[in-house]
Write a protein that holds these residues in place. Structure first.
Motif, PDB file in Angstrom:
ATOM      1  N   TRP A 212       0.841  -1.204   0.000  1.00  0.00           N
ATOM      2  CA  TRP A 212       0.000   0.000   0.000  1.00  0.00           C
ATOM      3  C   TRP A 212       0.874   1.251   0.000  1.00  0.00           C
ATOM      4  O   TRP A 212       0.645   2.189  -0.760  1.00  0.00           O
ATOM      5  CB  TRP A 212      -0.932  -0.002   1.226  1.00  0.00           C
ATOM      6  CG  TRP A 212      -1.848   1.197   1.244  1.00  0.00           C
ATOM      7  CD1 TRP A 212      -3.093   1.291   0.680  1.00  0.00           C
ATOM      8  CD2 TRP A 212      -1.575   2.492   1.818  1.00  0.00           C
ATOM      9  NE1 TRP A 212      -3.608   2.559   0.865  1.00  0.00           N
ATOM     10  CE2 TRP A 212      -2.703   3.310   1.557  1.00  0.00           C
ATOM     11  CE3 TRP A 212      -0.495   3.035   2.517  1.00  0.00           C
ATOM     12  CZ2 TRP A 212      -2.780   4.645   1.976  1.00  0.00           C
ATOM     13  CZ3 TRP A 212      -0.569   4.370   2.928  1.00  0.00           C
ATOM     14  CH2 TRP A 212      -1.699   5.153   2.663  1.00  0.00           C
ATOM     15  N   ARG A 213       1.888   1.247   0.880  1.00  0.00           N
ATOM     16  CA  ARG A 213       2.758   2.420   0.982  1.00  0.00           C
ATOM     17  C   ARG A 213       3.477   2.718  -0.333  1.00  0.00           C
ATOM     18  O   ARG A 213       3.563   3.865  -0.761  1.00  0.00           O
ATOM     19  CB  ARG A 213       3.805   2.198   2.092  1.00  0.00           C
ATOM     20  CG  ARG A 213       3.255   2.364   3.487  1.00  0.00           C
ATOM     21  CD  ARG A 213       4.296   1.950   4.520  1.00  0.00           C
ATOM     22  NE  ARG A 213       3.879   2.323   5.866  1.00  0.00           N
ATOM     23  CZ  ARG A 213       4.342   1.748   6.965  1.00  0.00           C
ATOM     24  NH1 ARG A 213       5.228   0.755   6.886  1.00  0.00           N
ATOM     25  NH2 ARG A 213       3.927   2.137   8.156  1.00  0.00           N
TER      26      ARG A 213
ATOM     27  N   GLY B 127       8.328   7.174   3.191  1.00  0.00           N
ATOM     28  CA  GLY B 127       7.859   8.034   4.271  1.00  0.00           C
ATOM     29  C   GLY B 127       8.184   9.496   4.004  1.00  0.00           C
ATOM     30  O   GLY B 127       7.370  10.390   4.253  1.00  0.00           O
ATOM     31  N   PHE B 128       9.379   9.732   3.458  1.00  0.00           N
ATOM     32  CA  PHE B 128       9.801  11.103   3.142  1.00  0.00           C
ATOM     33  C   PHE B 128       9.022  11.649   1.946  1.00  0.00           C
ATOM     34  O   PHE B 128       8.637  12.824   1.925  1.00  0.00           O
ATOM     35  CB  PHE B 128      11.308  11.136   2.879  1.00  0.00           C
ATOM     36  CG  PHE B 128      12.120  10.913   4.120  1.00  0.00           C
ATOM     37  CD1 PHE B 128      12.469  11.973   4.945  1.00  0.00           C
ATOM     38  CD2 PHE B 128      12.517   9.626   4.490  1.00  0.00           C
ATOM     39  CE1 PHE B 128      13.204  11.773   6.106  1.00  0.00           C
ATOM     40  CE2 PHE B 128      13.242   9.408   5.649  1.00  0.00           C
ATOM     41  CZ  PHE B 128      13.582  10.486   6.463  1.00  0.00           C
ATOM     42  N   GLU B 129       8.778  10.784   0.966  1.00  0.00           N
ATOM     43  CA  GLU B 129       8.000  11.209  -0.204  1.00  0.00           C
ATOM     44  C   GLU B 129       6.578  11.588   0.212  1.00  0.00           C
ATOM     45  O   GLU B 129       6.015  12.574  -0.275  1.00  0.00           O
ATOM     46  CB  GLU B 129       7.972  10.091  -1.251  1.00  0.00           C
ATOM     47  CG  GLU B 129       9.316   9.823  -1.894  1.00  0.00           C
ATOM     48  CD  GLU B 129       9.354   8.565  -2.757  1.00  0.00           C
ATOM     49  OE1 GLU B 129      10.350   8.384  -3.473  1.00  0.00           O
ATOM     50  OE2 GLU B 129       8.395   7.761  -2.716  1.00  0.00           O
ATOM     51  N   MET B 130       6.011  10.800   1.110  1.00  0.00           N
ATOM     52  CA  MET B 130       4.650  11.081   1.584  1.00  0.00           C
ATOM     53  C   MET B 130       4.612  12.388   2.387  1.00  0.00           C
ATOM     54  O   MET B 130       3.713  13.210   2.213  1.00  0.00           O
ATOM     55  CB  MET B 130       4.128   9.909   2.425  1.00  0.00           C
ATOM     56  CG  MET B 130       3.837   8.667   1.603  1.00  0.00           C
ATOM     57  SD  MET B 130       3.443   7.217   2.625  1.00  0.00           S
ATOM     58  CE  MET B 130       1.693   7.468   2.881  1.00  0.00           C
ATOM     59  N   ALA B 131       5.608  12.574   3.235  1.00  0.00           N
ATOM     60  CA  ALA B 131       5.662  13.805   4.038  1.00  0.00           C
ATOM     61  C   ALA B 131       5.785  15.030   3.135  1.00  0.00           C
ATOM     62  O   ALA B 131       5.114  16.052   3.343  1.00  0.00           O
ATOM     63  CB  ALA B 131       6.837  13.741   5.013  1.00  0.00           C
TER      64      ALA B 131
ATOM     65  N   ILE C 110       8.973  14.583  10.159  1.00  0.00           N
ATOM     66  CA  ILE C 110       8.372  13.265  10.374  1.00  0.00           C
ATOM     67  C   ILE C 110       8.571  12.919  11.844  1.00  0.00           C
ATOM     68  O   ILE C 110       9.637  13.177  12.407  1.00  0.00           O
ATOM     69  CB  ILE C 110       9.044  12.193   9.493  1.00  0.00           C
ATOM     70  CG1 ILE C 110       8.723  12.435   8.014  1.00  0.00           C
ATOM     71  CG2 ILE C 110       8.613  10.781   9.898  1.00  0.00           C
ATOM     72  CD1 ILE C 110       9.451  11.492   7.062  1.00  0.00           C
ATOM     73  N   THR C 111       7.530  12.359  12.477  1.00  0.00           N
ATOM     74  CA  THR C 111       7.721  11.793  13.817  1.00  0.00           C
ATOM     75  C   THR C 111       7.600  10.286  13.672  1.00  0.00           C
ATOM     76  O   THR C 111       6.860   9.787  12.825  1.00  0.00           O
ATOM     77  CB  THR C 111       6.687  12.333  14.822  1.00  0.00           C
ATOM     78  OG1 THR C 111       5.374  12.141  14.304  1.00  0.00           O
ATOM     79  CG2 THR C 111       6.911  13.814  15.068  1.00  0.00           C
ATOM     80  N   SER C 112       8.344   9.553  14.497  1.00  0.00           N
ATOM     81  CA  SER C 112       8.451   8.122  14.234  1.00  0.00           C
ATOM     82  C   SER C 112       8.727   7.296  15.482  1.00  0.00           C
ATOM     83  O   SER C 112       9.679   7.558  16.213  1.00  0.00           O
ATOM     84  CB  SER C 112       9.597   7.883  13.233  1.00  0.00           C
ATOM     85  OG  SER C 112       9.648   6.533  12.838  1.00  0.00           O
TER      86      SER C 112
ATOM     87  N   PHE D 149       4.182  14.521  10.065  1.00  0.00           N
ATOM     88  CA  PHE D 149       3.602  13.257   9.607  1.00  0.00           C
ATOM     89  C   PHE D 149       4.252  12.131  10.401  1.00  0.00           C
ATOM     90  O   PHE D 149       5.478  12.081  10.546  1.00  0.00           O
ATOM     91  CB  PHE D 149       3.882  13.089   8.112  1.00  0.00           C
ATOM     92  CG  PHE D 149       3.433  11.772   7.537  1.00  0.00           C
ATOM     93  CD1 PHE D 149       2.126  11.331   7.665  1.00  0.00           C
ATOM     94  CD2 PHE D 149       4.328  10.979   6.820  1.00  0.00           C
ATOM     95  CE1 PHE D 149       1.717  10.114   7.121  1.00  0.00           C
ATOM     96  CE2 PHE D 149       3.917   9.762   6.259  1.00  0.00           C
ATOM     97  CZ  PHE D 149       2.619   9.335   6.410  1.00  0.00           C
ATOM     98  N   THR D 150       3.427  11.237  10.937  1.00  0.00           N
ATOM     99  CA  THR D 150       3.931  10.130  11.741  1.00  0.00           C
ATOM    100  C   THR D 150       4.046   8.868  10.897  1.00  0.00           C
ATOM    101  O   THR D 150       3.057   8.398  10.333  1.00  0.00           O
ATOM    102  CB  THR D 150       2.986   9.862  12.926  1.00  0.00           C
ATOM    103  OG1 THR D 150       2.868  11.065  13.688  1.00  0.00           O
ATOM    104  CG2 THR D 150       3.523   8.762  13.823  1.00  0.00           C
ATOM    105  N   TYR D 151       5.253   8.337  10.820  1.00  0.00           N
ATOM    106  CA  TYR D 151       5.539   7.169   9.969  1.00  0.00           C
ATOM    107  C   TYR D 151       6.574   6.334  10.696  1.00  0.00           C
ATOM    108  O   TYR D 151       7.685   6.810  10.975  1.00  0.00           O
ATOM    109  CB  TYR D 151       6.074   7.680   8.628  1.00  0.00           C
ATOM    110  CG  TYR D 151       6.271   6.661   7.527  1.00  0.00           C
ATOM    111  CD1 TYR D 151       5.245   6.372   6.626  1.00  0.00           C
ATOM    112  CD2 TYR D 151       7.497   6.032   7.340  1.00  0.00           C
ATOM    113  CE1 TYR D 151       5.427   5.485   5.571  1.00  0.00           C
ATOM    114  CE2 TYR D 151       7.698   5.131   6.288  1.00  0.00           C
ATOM    115  CZ  TYR D 151       6.667   4.869   5.404  1.00  0.00           C
ATOM    116  OH  TYR D 151       6.850   3.989   4.350  1.00  0.00           O
ATOM    117  N   GLY D 152       6.223   5.113  11.058  1.00  0.00           N
ATOM    118  CA  GLY D 152       7.131   4.276  11.856  1.00  0.00           C
ATOM    119  C   GLY D 152       8.240   3.653  11.033  1.00  0.00           C
ATOM    120  O   GLY D 152       7.973   2.927  10.079  1.00  0.00           O
TER     121      GLY D 152
END
Length: 273
Positions: A65-66, A107-111, A119-121, A91-94
């Motif tokens: 999905w990601r 995660g960076f592309e989405m942010a 980003i917080t993680s 944006f929170t992405y683990g």
């Protein structure tokens, strides 16, 4: 007004930007979450990735999905918040050690598509060097989030774990200090913020007891919520203070909106005193 034209909700109190981690509204879908911010009157959001990704997805399905969901989804989500007068600032992405590099970079592309630079993680300490490479590439700060699992050396919890992550890393490697979990892990949140405020991007505001104690309504635990907020106010440090409503897990049946209003009121009073 935001680009969307809605009047921006102003929840800055005495210079401190109060907001919420959208996880506080985990009992609602994205639209319900945005409505929750409006009802409570909070204009700052740290967006939990599960408000975008279908929550039933795990493992390989979530990875797929990601990697395959168009980034235009992030732009659409941002527009929804803008239209509601709510600013998404993180944006929170683990980041976990089992992730592929492509999944980390995503995660960076989405942010970026969300229009945030933070980003917080909740992540493993050992994954930080891999994350740092992309943080430098995208010039984006990553605030690592601690819990109170002090018995797990590869999880963030104590000052030592954050120090280990930042040692030799770029200036983009930062801290998302959850003052409730930090207190439960027997840390001194006020002292830590005084020493490391330049590396802290966001705070999670919740109340817990020391020694791995319970989540409690604000004012009933050992977490120095008032002193922390007043420290930000008095030093004029630009760190987002995001309420994370979690004590509802222990006391089922509470109304999220009513409780969030109480949390917000507690923080406002602490700053105005």
């Amino acid at each position: 007004p935001t680009a969307g034209g809605a009047e921006r909700i102003n929840s800055v109190v005495r210079g401190v930007a109060l907001g919420s981690q959208s996880y506080s509204f985990r009992d609602r879908d994205l639209d319900g979450c945005i409505e929750g911010f409006r009802e409570v009157g909070l204009g700052e959001c740290e967006l939990w990735s599960d408000h975008m990704a279908p929550r039933e997805l795990k493992g390989g399905e979530l990875r797929k999905w990601r990697l395959e969901t168009p980034l235009s989804l992030c732009e659409q989500v941002r527009k929804k918040f803008d239209n509601a007068g709510v600013n998404v600032h993180a944006f929170t992405y683990g980041f976990r050690r089992e992730m592929t590099d492509a999944e980390i970079e995503r995660g960076f592309e989405m942010a970026k598509a969300l229009g945030v630079n933070t980003i917080t993680s909740s992540a493993n300490v050992s994954v930080v060097p891999r994350v740092d490479k992309y943080a430098a590439k995208y010039r984006m700060r990553v605030g690592f989030h601690g819990h109170d699992a002090t018995d797990k050396p590869d999880e963030f919890s104590t000052p030592e774990t954050f120090a280990r992550a930042m040692k030799g890393a770029s200036e983009y490697i930062s801290v998302n200090l959850d003052i409730g979990h930090f207190t439960a892990a027997n840390g001194d949140a006020v002292e830590y913020i005084q020493q490391h405020h330049d590396r802290i991007v966001t705070l999670h505001i919740k109340d817990r007891k020391k020694n791995h104690g319970a989540n409690l309504p604000f004012g009933q635990g050992d977490t120095p919520i008032g002193p922390v907020l007043r420290l930000l106010r008095d030093r004029q440090w630009k760190i987002y203070a995001n309420i994370e409503y979690e004590y509802g897990e222990e006391t089922k049946g509470l109304d999220t909106i009513a409780e969030m209003k109480k949390c917000y009121e507690f923080c406002r009073k602490a700053l105005e005193s």
